[in-house]
Each structure stands twice: as structure tokens, then as C-alpha cells.
Design a protein around this motif. Structure first.
Motif, PDB file in Angstrom:
ATOM      1  N   GLY A  55      32.209  46.705  29.632  1.00 53.28           N
ATOM      2  CA  GLY A  55      33.315  46.968  30.561  1.00 53.28           C
ATOM      3  C   GLY A  55      34.665  47.223  29.912  1.00 53.28           C
ATOM      4  N   LYS A 108      36.633  45.995  27.591  1.00 51.51           N
ATOM      5  CA  LYS A 108      37.283  45.054  26.679  1.00 51.51           C
ATOM      6  C   LYS A 108      36.623  43.684  26.668  1.00 51.51           C
ATOM      7  CE  LYS A 108      41.303  43.301  27.697  1.00 51.51           C
ATOM      8  NZ  LYS A 108      42.689  43.082  28.152  1.00 51.51           N
ATOM      9  N   TYR A 109      35.473  43.590  27.271  1.00 45.60           N
ATOM     10  CA  TYR A 109      34.825  42.290  27.376  1.00 45.60           C
ATOM     11  C   TYR A 109      33.555  42.264  26.543  1.00 45.60           C
ATOM     12  CZ  TYR A 109      37.913  42.573  31.347  1.00 45.60           C
ATOM     13  OH  TYR A 109      39.021  42.758  32.137  1.00 45.60           O
ATOM     14  N   LEU A 112      33.277  51.420  36.978  1.00 43.21           N
ATOM     15  CA  LEU A 112      34.182  52.524  37.300  1.00 43.21           C
ATOM     16  C   LEU A 112      34.349  52.724  38.802  1.00 43.21           C
ATOM     17  CD1 LEU A 112      33.021  55.185  34.695  1.00 43.21           C
ATOM     18  CD2 LEU A 112      35.121  53.846  34.665  1.00 43.21           C
ATOM     19  N   ASP A 113      33.484  52.112  39.570  1.00 41.12           N
ATOM     20  CA  ASP A 113      33.519  52.331  41.013  1.00 41.12           C
ATOM     21  C   ASP A 113      33.484  51.000  41.752  1.00 41.12           C
ATOM     22  OD1 ASP A 113      33.483  53.521  43.453  1.00 41.12           O
ATOM     23  OD2 ASP A 113      31.351  54.012  43.414  1.00 41.12           O
ATOM     24  N   PRO A 114      34.495  50.171  41.539  1.00 40.95           N
ATOM     25  CA  PRO A 114      34.448  48.812  42.109  1.00 40.95           C
ATOM     26  C   PRO A 114      34.378  48.815  43.635  1.00 40.95           C
ATOM     27  CG  PRO A 114      36.636  49.302  41.236  1.00 40.95           C
ATOM     28  CD  PRO A 114      35.745  50.434  40.814  1.00 40.95           C
ATOM     29  N   LEU A 118      36.709  44.196  38.295  1.00 39.11           N
ATOM     30  CA  LEU A 118      37.379  43.512  37.186  1.00 39.11           C
ATOM     31  C   LEU A 118      38.875  43.407  37.444  1.00 39.11           C
ATOM     32  CD1 LEU A 118      35.580  45.256  34.188  1.00 39.11           C
ATOM     33  CD2 LEU A 118      35.000  43.120  35.306  1.00 39.11           C
ATOM     34  N   PHE A 119      39.340  44.012  38.531  1.00 33.74           N
ATOM     35  CA  PHE A 119      40.775  44.076  38.813  1.00 33.74           C
ATOM     36  C   PHE A 119      41.152  42.974  39.791  1.00 33.74           C
ATOM     37  CE2 PHE A 119      39.310  48.024  37.325  1.00 33.74           C
ATOM     38  CZ  PHE A 119      40.349  48.634  36.659  1.00 33.74           C
ATOM     39  N   TYR A 143      38.425  36.648  31.275  1.00 33.76           N
ATOM     40  CA  TYR A 143      39.195  36.521  30.043  1.00 33.76           C
ATOM     41  C   TYR A 143      38.381  37.043  28.868  1.00 33.76           C
ATOM     42  CZ  TYR A 143      41.918  33.494  33.031  1.00 33.76           C
ATOM     43  OH  TYR A 143      42.667  33.014  34.067  1.00 33.76           O
ATOM     44  N   SER A 175      37.829  57.232  34.663  1.00 32.85           N
ATOM     45  CA  SER A 175      37.400  56.509  33.462  1.00 32.85           C
ATOM     46  C   SER A 175      38.220  55.248  33.274  1.00 32.85           C
ATOM     47  CB  SER A 175      37.574  57.392  32.224  1.00 32.85           C
ATOM     48  OG  SER A 175      36.699  58.488  32.288  1.00 32.85           O
ATOM     49  N   MET A 176      37.744  54.390  32.379  1.00 34.55           N
ATOM     50  CA  MET A 176      38.522  53.217  31.989  1.00 34.55           C
ATOM     51  C   MET A 176      38.855  53.323  30.518  1.00 34.55           C
ATOM     52  SD  MET A 176      37.734  49.919  34.151  1.00 34.55           S
ATOM     53  CE  MET A 176      36.822  49.214  32.854  1.00 34.55           C
ATOM     54  N   ILE A 177      40.152  53.173  30.226  1.00 37.65           N
ATOM     55  CA  ILE A 177      40.636  53.331  28.861  1.00 37.65           C
ATOM     56  C   ILE A 177      41.437  52.082  28.537  1.00 37.65           C
ATOM     57  CG2 ILE A 177      41.850  54.875  27.287  1.00 37.65           C
ATOM     58  CD1 ILE A 177      40.138  56.669  28.761  1.00 37.65           C
ATOM     59  N   THR A 178      41.319  51.592  27.323  1.00 41.59           N
ATOM     60  CA  THR A 178      42.044  50.362  26.994  1.00 41.59           C
ATOM     61  C   THR A 178      42.884  50.542  25.739  1.00 41.59           C
ATOM     62  OG1 THR A 178      41.795  47.969  26.744  1.00 41.59           O
ATOM     63  CG2 THR A 178      40.153  49.347  25.670  1.00 41.59           C
ATOM     64  N   ASP A 179      43.502  49.448  25.296  1.00 38.48           N
ATOM     65  CA  ASP A 179      44.456  49.482  24.190  1.00 38.48           C
ATOM     66  C   ASP A 179      43.884  50.149  22.947  1.00 38.48           C
ATOM     67  OD1 ASP A 179      46.280  48.205  25.750  1.00 38.48           O
ATOM     68  OD2 ASP A 179      45.907  46.217  24.927  1.00 38.48           O
ATOM     69  N   ARG A 208      53.831  47.480  25.779  1.00 37.91           N
ATOM     70  CA  ARG A 208      53.296  46.124  25.979  1.00 37.91           C
ATOM     71  C   ARG A 208      53.992  45.066  25.149  1.00 37.91           C
ATOM     72  NH1 ARG A 208      49.079  44.765  22.326  1.00 37.91           N
ATOM     73  NH2 ARG A 208      48.112  43.403  23.826  1.00 37.91           N
ATOM     74  N   ASP A 245      45.701  39.258  29.621  1.00 36.86           N
ATOM     75  CA  ASP A 245      44.337  39.358  30.126  1.00 36.86           C
ATOM     76  C   ASP A 245      44.196  40.371  31.256  1.00 36.86           C
ATOM     77  OD1 ASP A 245      42.657  37.445  28.577  1.00 36.86           O
ATOM     78  OD2 ASP A 245      44.222  36.069  29.230  1.00 36.86           O
ATOM     79  N   ASN A 283      42.747  43.843  32.847  1.00 36.15           N
ATOM     80  CA  ASN A 283      41.556  44.676  32.671  1.00 36.15           C
ATOM     81  C   ASN A 283      41.989  46.002  32.036  1.00 36.15           C
ATOM     82  OD1 ASN A 283      42.485  44.264  35.692  1.00 36.15           O
ATOM     83  ND2 ASN A 283      42.435  46.427  35.132  1.00 36.15           N
ATOM     84  N   PRO A 284      41.026  46.800  31.559  1.00 34.92           N
ATOM     85  CA  PRO A 284      41.420  48.106  31.030  1.00 34.92           C
ATOM     86  C   PRO A 284      42.059  48.952  32.128  1.00 34.92           C
ATOM     87  CG  PRO A 284      39.172  47.587  30.389  1.00 34.92           C
ATOM     88  CD  PRO A 284      39.584  46.560  31.385  1.00 34.92           C
ATOM     89  N   THR A 285      42.785  49.964  31.699  1.00 31.35           N
ATOM     90  CA  THR A 285      43.413  50.856  32.675  1.00 31.35           C
ATOM     91  C   THR A 285      42.376  51.788  33.274  1.00 31.35           C
ATOM     92  OG1 THR A 285      45.657  50.763  31.891  1.00 31.35           O
ATOM     93  CG2 THR A 285      44.948  52.864  32.790  1.00 31.35           C
ATOM     94  N   ARG A 286      42.514  51.993  34.574  1.00 32.50           N
ATOM     95  CA  ARG A 286      41.521  52.792  35.274  1.00 32.50           C
ATOM     96  C   ARG A 286      42.143  54.103  35.758  1.00 32.50           C
ATOM     97  NH1 ARG A 286      39.361  51.180  40.966  1.00 32.50           N
ATOM     98  NH2 ARG A 286      38.023  52.970  41.346  1.00 32.50           N
ATOM     99  N   TYR A 287      41.522  55.200  35.370  1.00 31.51           N
ATOM    100  CA  TYR A 287      41.930  56.505  35.866  1.00 31.51           C
ATOM    101  C   TYR A 287      40.955  56.889  36.966  1.00 31.51           C
ATOM    102  CZ  TYR A 287      44.926  56.759  31.798  1.00 31.51           C
ATOM    103  OH  TYR A 287      45.900  56.495  30.871  1.00 31.51           O
ATOM    104  N   VAL A 288      41.450  56.927  38.192  1.00 31.17           N
ATOM    105  CA  VAL A 288      40.578  57.170  39.324  1.00 31.17           C
ATOM    106  C   VAL A 288      40.440  58.680  39.497  1.00 31.17           C
ATOM    107  CG1 VAL A 288      40.302  56.675  41.783  1.00 31.17           C
ATOM    108  CG2 VAL A 288      41.388  55.010  40.295  1.00 31.17           C
ATOM    109  N   VAL A 324      50.103  54.200  27.514  1.00 30.11           N
ATOM    110  CA  VAL A 324      49.797  53.356  28.665  1.00 30.11           C
ATOM    111  C   VAL A 324      49.193  52.038  28.200  1.00 30.11           C
ATOM    112  CG1 VAL A 324      48.555  53.245  30.860  1.00 30.11           C
ATOM    113  CG2 VAL A 324      49.307  55.456  29.991  1.00 30.11           C
ATOM    114  N   ASP A 356      47.279  48.205  29.216  1.00 30.05           N
ATOM    115  CA  ASP A 356      46.159  47.813  30.054  1.00 30.05           C
ATOM    116  C   ASP A 356      46.617  47.432  31.457  1.00 30.05           C
ATOM    117  OD1 ASP A 356      44.129  48.281  28.359  1.00 30.05           O
ATOM    118  OD2 ASP A 356      43.627  46.193  27.956  1.00 30.05           O
TER     119      ASP A 356
END
Lengths: 403, 380
Positions: free
Chosen positions: A33, A35-36, A259-261, A268-269, A276, A296-300, B38, B286, B288-293, B303, B305
Motif C-alpha cells: 500500500g 508505505k506500509y 486505489l479505490d477505497p 487508508l485515509f 502507522y 495512483s498513489m505516490i509517496t515521499d 514537509r 503518519d 497515507n501516501p498521496t492519492r491521485y484520483v 507534494v 504525503d
């Protein structure tokens, strides 16, 4: 002071059906997911449910997992009394043993549990994606006056024979247990999450250990023994999102569901029930001038210059200009170079996909189908082709093919 | 002792230059201004110090320090929970002086007892209006090799516009140096010279015992400012060395520079220059990752998280937890934590503080020389 409830988390499984993904790490440490890691879910559930004492039973490839758990601080489980403890098999005066089965793993740690003198023990599984309030489960257990409770999910009848099933009466009291039966009498599948009164659990663990014919397994031995003795056993119905991510396709599918909560039910939101994790500490992600990012989901730490559609990217992933990533799960620090095309696949950590390489393809029927998988630290050479059914453990040379 | 620990303690002045940027410091101070999607300004200096083995860091706060204390907590995220040293926040000492101190000398005098009881040989002092990935170890080595009494850090650059504006409201001091063979020959106070100068970054190294002695003398004379009242008059007797820092510096001294320094990080080379060195630590949220809908568009953005992007965003820096609704347009903006741009709203050249909401369909527009600023918790 005694603890009311101590959690024991079974994290020793090899996860052999994840093949390339679990070569160097145990299944609970598999990233999920964005970052987990899978184990973040039961650990976060514990702390969100008010459980502050967790024993993690490890055996297979524990290195990554041990380092990841550390002192438990990311989950707020660094406590003076209690907290999180990793419990590998150890040598005793009478000899030493690997954990022979799930029940034996707990048996070998009876003295750990005794230190906290708990009333109840909850047995958790380290390979499920699920947000669950264990305190509600405990409330149920107490209300029913149960000695043993198991969390169950209603599954479709046609699939019921794939599960361990609890047959119950109108009060949720368990009358029979069926392990993967041909003719199911119930559609309540065990989630492998149990609450025991500690005195009962201890008694049955000791009995089970003394039985040389036992497999020392909760499902095969302990639960049948409880039934035999007509113990007070109840099934707790859970109706939220739950997924055993024990296979490549189910792991891929669960990532896509993130991606489709709105439809999948795995959100996760959720400020009220945060998951955590140990954070990467990288800077915010960058999306370049010519990039396309959709659904999509993109993180740091990610740097996206190419096209990313319907994918989950973990920390520090680079997608170069002209590269295409679609329906993919791309784990931390992987680099997808210019012109590479990556579709419908799982790519583990620190992989390099060289320029022009092609990995996986989208099934024509749009289903889960085959999910190409690449192990961590692998390099896929330029213009190489990796088929949709491939399980890649080693480097593939430039222009090479693997199906 | 193993060599990984620097023989220095760090002192940070988190309120320095607050007055230049009143919009952002109404409820915080310079050190806790959010920066680069951040981080907070102080993260850069504290992380740099920690990476150089400095594990005894004190912040001498003057006012508005709640947000800083909330951000730093016990210092765990910076690895500063230590039995010896660690993170100290010194609030003003109320009984001693009714008036809150204005200059470094008064601030240091108020912690003289602390300074005397420490064991580190050197003191590194810094303001917090600069974001740098700084190698303090090299600075310390140069200080020791050059037998300096004091080493001052400068950067070759023009004096920021805000200081040179005629009839400006600036009451803060800044310094430029004449340096020959490494030694500072002359210190200019609030120069308005144009072109490249040796512009002081307000980072200093000095021996702890020597600092205490200088502060004691200066305090008796009623002096206030470390450079103006202490270094300038003794420029001939003290060996003041200049250390030229040639790495990346982000300078915050007014809203315009705040906007520009954030925007500069959209250029990859700048982002690399600031972050490729040691990791910059910050408080963990903590998210969640950023979500592009589906239906979102993103182009040239930085951007953090926790964001949910449903609309369009271009040339912008988004902090943690920003929401951009369907059909909303965000262009050339800096949106701080938990800003919500509702469906169909449009913002261009806008800076929002934390927890701002721009309601559905509303439109806000600034321009490249003047950005619209929306303060904390406002709803447009």
C-alpha cells in the motif's frame, strides 16, 4: 500490574506462495500500500485498540522484520512495561527447537506471557490486510462469557469449502469446526484471529505439547481439542475489509483495492484508525513537466517524469521520461528508466528496469490473471522482455527474455 | 572517545528575523515556518548538526514558541533524546528581566549557567532563517586548523532586496564581510552595497570558555548584539576567520522570498542540491501516501504525503494533507498543511497557511510579484 490482554502475533510464516517476494524477508515484512508493510496492520490495530503488549513470533528470514520493528516506536509500542517484543525460537536448558507449529510457537513463549499475568490472550496473524478493533472483539468475548472466541467472516457459499469453517447456533456458539470441507455446513470462515482466556490457552498448550502425534497447530489441534471438551466457544462476526495476501495475485489485487477505497472498503485515509509505519524520511515527491499521473498513489521520495496509471508506488521510486507504469505495484527505490513499459506486475524493492524493457502485460479480460513478479535487487536489462507469467529471481540481461 | 561525536554543542536562535515576515509568525516563529512540502525551517539546521555528531542542541526561544515545541517534542525524530545533551528549549527567564531579550548577548547571558556546566569544547551558533544541508564538521575542522577565535560563515550572494528597500521597515541587523586570506578584515552592518558580497549567514563557531568570557564582559557593559557590539569593536584583537559556504542556501526574509524559495525547489537541480546530502529529519505525521484520483492532473509539483488530488495542480508546492477537489485548479501556489481547495475553486499565485479552506467555486488570484496570502484557519 497485570495486563488484561496480551497480543501474540504469528509472523514466522515463510509465505512460500509469494515466491520471489519472500526470498529475503518474511511474509509480514512484505511492503504493502505505498508505505506500509503487512505487519503494520495488526500492529496498528493493536495500538488503536488499546493493546500495549505485543509479542511477535518470528522464525523465517527475520532480519528485515527485526530491524523494521526495532523498539516499536513508530507504533507507539515503546513502553516501559509491555510494548513490542520480537520472540524468535531460543535455546533452553532442556535443548532448543524451531517453532514446530503455531501452537508450539506460543507454547515456547508461555513464560513471556506469564510475565504480564494477563486474563486474555489474543492470537493474531501477520499476513492479513485488515483494519479491526480488537477491543470490540474482546467485549464480545467477555459478554458471551467465552473461554475461546474466533473472529469469522461470512464468505460466499460457493467459496466456503476453501476455508476453515465455524458452525454456530443462534447465539454464535460454536458447535462444530470444519477444515476445508467438501460439503460446508456454514459460511463463517475463520480469520485465524483468536481470543483465549489465558488459563484455558495455557492448559491446552501444555496438553498439546505432550501429545506426540499433534502437529501443534491451532486450527488442526487446539480448536478440535476445545470442541471435544465442549468448552465455551463463540464466533465473532467481522464484516469489514479483510484480505489474506498470501499469494501474488491476492497481494496485487489488495494493492489495487487501496486505489479505490470508496468501493473496496480498505480505506487508508482514516484519521480515526491510522495505520502507522516506519517512515522513509524522504522529501516530498516530485511530478515533472511531462508526467502523467492518473488514479495512483505516490509517496515521499518519488520522482515521476513518465506516465503512471492505476498504480501504487512506494518511497523513492523513479519513473523516467517516456516510461509507462500501469496497473503496477512498484516497491521502494526501484528505478524505471526511459521508455520502459511496466504493466500489471509487482516489482520489489531496489529493482532497476533498464531503458526500453517491457515487464508484464494487461490480461485481455481485464481480470487479475497473471501478475509478473520481480524480486528485489534485480536488474532487467535494456529492451529485455518479461512475460506476464514470469517470476524473476535473477538479473535478466540486455535484450533477454523470460516468460 | 570515538571520533563520531563532534566536540561542539549547538545553539539555535529560532526567533531571528521574525519581524521580516509578520504574516507567517503571528502564531509561530521563524524556526517553525513550514518549508519545502514537509519540513520546518529549523529541521535543516538541527538535522545538519545531528549528522555531524552534535547531539547537544539548545534553542533559545524568545516568543511564540508553542508551535516550535509542538514540532520538536522531545526531539526523538532528530535522534536527540539523549541522556547527555539532547534537545533543550530555553524559554526566556522571566524573573531576571522583565523585558524579553533582543540580542544574542542577553540571550546567551541568560543561559550562562548552562554553558558553564557543559563539557563540549566548542559552540556552534546559528539563526534559523536559512535552509541548508550544512557540513558542520568541516566548519569545525577549519575553525580548529585556522586557530581562529571566532569563525563566521558567509555566502557569496547579493544582499536581499528587502534590506535595501528605501524607507523599509527593517529593524534587523545583517552583516557583510571583507575577507582576506581567510581572515575577516572588516564587518559592515546593514550595508546597501549592490552586487555580490560576502553575506553573513549568522552561523558562528567559538570556543565555549571563550564565549562565556566574552559574554560576561559584554553583558557588564550592557551590550546587546554579538556581532555589532562584540566582534566589530574587537576585530583587530580577535582572530575572526571567514568560512565561505558554497552549497545551496534557501533564505527566508519576507513573503516574496518565502514563495520563491519554495518554487525554486521545483527545479530538480535545486531539490537535489538541498536534499542529496544528509537526510533532513522532521516530525512524522503518519499520513497515507498521496492519492491521485481519476480525472486529476499534476504537472511540475512537489507534494508531501496525505494529499488527495482530484483537480488540476501545476507549478506548486503542496504540504501534507492538502485536498484539491474535483474541477479545482491550483497554479503557482504554496499550500500548507491541510489546506482544502474545494470543487471547482481556482487559486493562482496564492500562499495558504495551515488549515485554510477555499470554498467551492471561489477564485483567488495573485501574481508573480505579489502573492495572495491566506492566514491560518481562514475560510475563503
Amino acid at each position: 500490574m497485570a495486563k488484561e490482554l496480551v497480543a501474540m502475533l504469528l509472523a514466522g510464516g515463510q509465505g512460500s506462495r509469494l515466491y520471489a517476494l519472500t526470498q529475503k524477508l518474511a511474509k509480514p515484512a512484505v511492503p504493502f500500500g505505498g508505505k506500509y508493510r503487512i505487519i503494520d496492520f495488526p500492529l496498528s490495530n493493536c495500538v488503536n485498540s488499546g493493546i500495549d503488549t505485543v509479542g511477535i513470533l518470528t522464525q523465517y528470514q527475520p532480519l528485515v522484520l527485526n530491524e523494521y520493528i526495532g523498539n516499536g516506536q513508530p507504533w507507539d509500542l515503546d513502553r516501559l512495561y509491555g510494548g513490542v517484543h520480537v520472540l524468535p525460537p531460543y535455546q533452553q536448558a532442556s535443548g532448543s527447537d524451531w517453532y514446530k507449529g503455531t501452537a508450539n510457537a506460543i507454547y515456547q513463549n508461555i513464560s513471556f506471557i506469564e510475565r504480564y499475568d494477563p486474563e486474555y490472550v489474543i492470537i493474531l496473524s501477520g499476513d492479513q490486510i485488515c483494519k479491526q478493533d480488537y477491543s470490540d472483539f474482546l467485549r464480545f468475548h467477555k459478554e458471551k462469557g467465552a473461554e475461546f472466541s474466533v473472529a469469522v467472516m461470512e464468505v460466499p457459499w460457493e467459496e466456503a469449502s476453501r476455508f476453515g469453517l465455524m458452525v454456530t447456533d443462534e447465539n454464535d456458539k460454536i458447535t462444530e469446526f470444519q477444515e476445508k470441507p467438501k460439503e460446508p455446513k456454514s459460511n463463517l470462515a475463520s480469520m485465524g484471529i483468536y481470543i483465549f482466556n489465558w488459563d484455558i490457552l495455557k492448559k491446552y498448550l501444555i496438553e498439546d505439547e505432550a501429545d506426540p502425534n499433534s502437529e501443534n497447530d491451532f486450527g488442526n489441534n487446539i480448536i478440535p481439542n476445545l470442541l471435544r471438551d465442549k468448552r465455551s466457544m463463540y464466533a465473532y462476526r467481522f464484516s469489514g475489509y479483510w484480505k489474506d495476501v498470501g499469494t501474488i495475485s491476492s497481494l496485487w489485487e489488495a494493492n489495487m483495492e487501496v486505489l479505490d477505497p470508496e468501493h473496496s472498503g480498505i480505506n487508508l485515509f482514516d484519521e480515526e484508525w491510522k495505520i502507522y509505519s516506519r517512515n522513509s524520511g524522504m522529501t516530498g515527491h516530485r511530478i515533472g513537466d511531462d508526467a502523467t499521473v492518473e488514479d495512483s498513489m505516490i509517496t515521499d521520495g518519488c520522482n515521476i517524469q513518465g506516465t503512471v496509471k492505476h498504480s501504487v508506488l512506494f518511497a523513492g521510486v523513479t519513473v523516467e521520461q517516456g516510461a509507462v507504469v500501469e496497473d503496477a505495484v512498484v516497491m521502494g527505490n526501484t528505478v524505471i528508466k526511459a521508455g520502459a513499459v511496466v504493466k500489471h506486475c509487482i516489482i520489489a524493492e531496489k529493482v532497476v528496469i533498464e531503458e526500453g524493457a517491457v515487464v508484464g502485460e494487461t490480461p485481455e479480460d481485464g481480470g487479475v490473471g497473471q501478475v509478473a513478479t520481480i524480486a528485489s535487487y534485480v536488474t532487467i536489462g535494456a529492451n529485455a522482455k518479461i512475460g506476464p507469467n514470469a517470476m524473476v529471481y535473477d538479473d535478466v540481461e540486455e535484450g533477454g527474455e523470460q516468460w | 572517545m570515538v571520533n563520531s561525536k563532534a566536540e561542539a554543542l549547538g545553539i539555535i536562535f529560532p526567533n531571528s528575523y521574525d519581524a521580516l515576515i509578520p504574516e507567517l509568525v503571528t502564531e509561530r516563529l521563524m524556526a517553525s515556518i513550514p518549508f519545502a512540502s514537509r519540513y520546518r525551517m529549523c529541521d535543516f539546521l538541527i538535522s545538519s548538526m545531528v549528522h555531524c555528531g552534535i547531539s547537544n542542541i539548545s534553542l533559545l526561544v524568545r516568543q511564540n514558541y508553542h508551535s516550535l515545541m509542538d514540532h520538536l517534542g522531545s526531539g526523538r525524530e532528530w535522534d536527540l533524546v539523549r541522556k547527555k545533551g539532547g534537545l533543550n528549549i530555553f524559554p526566556p527567564y522571566a524573573q531576571k528581566s522583565v523585558k524579553v531579550y533582543t540580542g544574542r548577548i542577553e540571550a546567551l547571558e541568560s543561559i550562562k549557567g548552562f554553558l558553564k556546566s557543559q563539557t563540549e569544547k566548542y559552540v556552534i551558533m546559528s539563526d534559523s532563517n536559512v535552509a541548508v544541508n550544512f557540513d558542520f564538521k568541516e566548519l569545525l575542522n577549519r575553525h580548529i586548523e585556522s586557530n581562529a577565535d571566532v569563525t563566521v560563515v558567509y555566502h557569496k550572494q547579493e544582499i536581499p532586496e528587502v534590506f535595501k528597500r528605501p524607507n523599509g521597515v527593517n529593524k534587523e541587523y545583517y552583516y557583510t564581510f571583507d575577507v582576506a586570506d581567510g581572515r575577516v578584515k572588516k564587518i559592515y552592518i546593514n550595508s546597501i552595497q549592490s552586487g555580490i558580497t560576502n553575506y553573513g549567514l549568522n552561523i558562528y563557531v567559538i570556543e565555549r570558555e571563550h564565549l562565556i568570557q566574552l559574554i560576561e564582559e559584554a553583558y557588564v557593559h550592557g551590550y546587546t548584539y554579538f556581532v555589532r557590539d562584540l566582534l566589530v569593536p574587537q576585530i583587530d584583537t580577535l582572530n575572526i576567520q571567514g568560512y565561505c559556504y558554497d552549497g545551496y542556501v534557501a533564505h527566508i526574509h519576507d513573503m516574496k522570498s518565502y514563495f520563491e524559495e519554495n518554487m525554486k525547489l521545483l527545479k530538480e537541480e535545486n531539490l537535489h542540491a538541498l536534499f542529496d546530502g544528509n537526510q533532513i529529519y522532521t516530525k512524522i505525521r503518519d499520513d497515507n501516501p498521496t492519492r491521485y484520483v481519476n480525472g486529476s492532473k499534476a504537472k511540475n509539483v512537489l507534494v508531501a504525503d496525505g494529499c488527495v488530488i482530484e483537480g488540476e495542480v501545476e507549478n506548486s508546492v503542496l504540504f501534507r494533507g492538502v485536498k484539491i477537489g474535483k474541477g479545482a485548479k491550483v497554479k503557482n501556489c504554496v499550500l500548507m498543511q491541510d489546506t482544502v481547495i474545494e470543487d471547482g475553486a481556482s487559486v493562482e499565485y496564492v500562499i495558504t497557511d495551515k488549515d485554510v479552506t477555499v470554498t467551492a467555486g471561489k477564485s483567488l488570484t495573485g501574481n508573480d510579484s505579489f502573492q495572495v496570502f491566506v492566514s491560518k484557519r481562514q475560510t475563503v
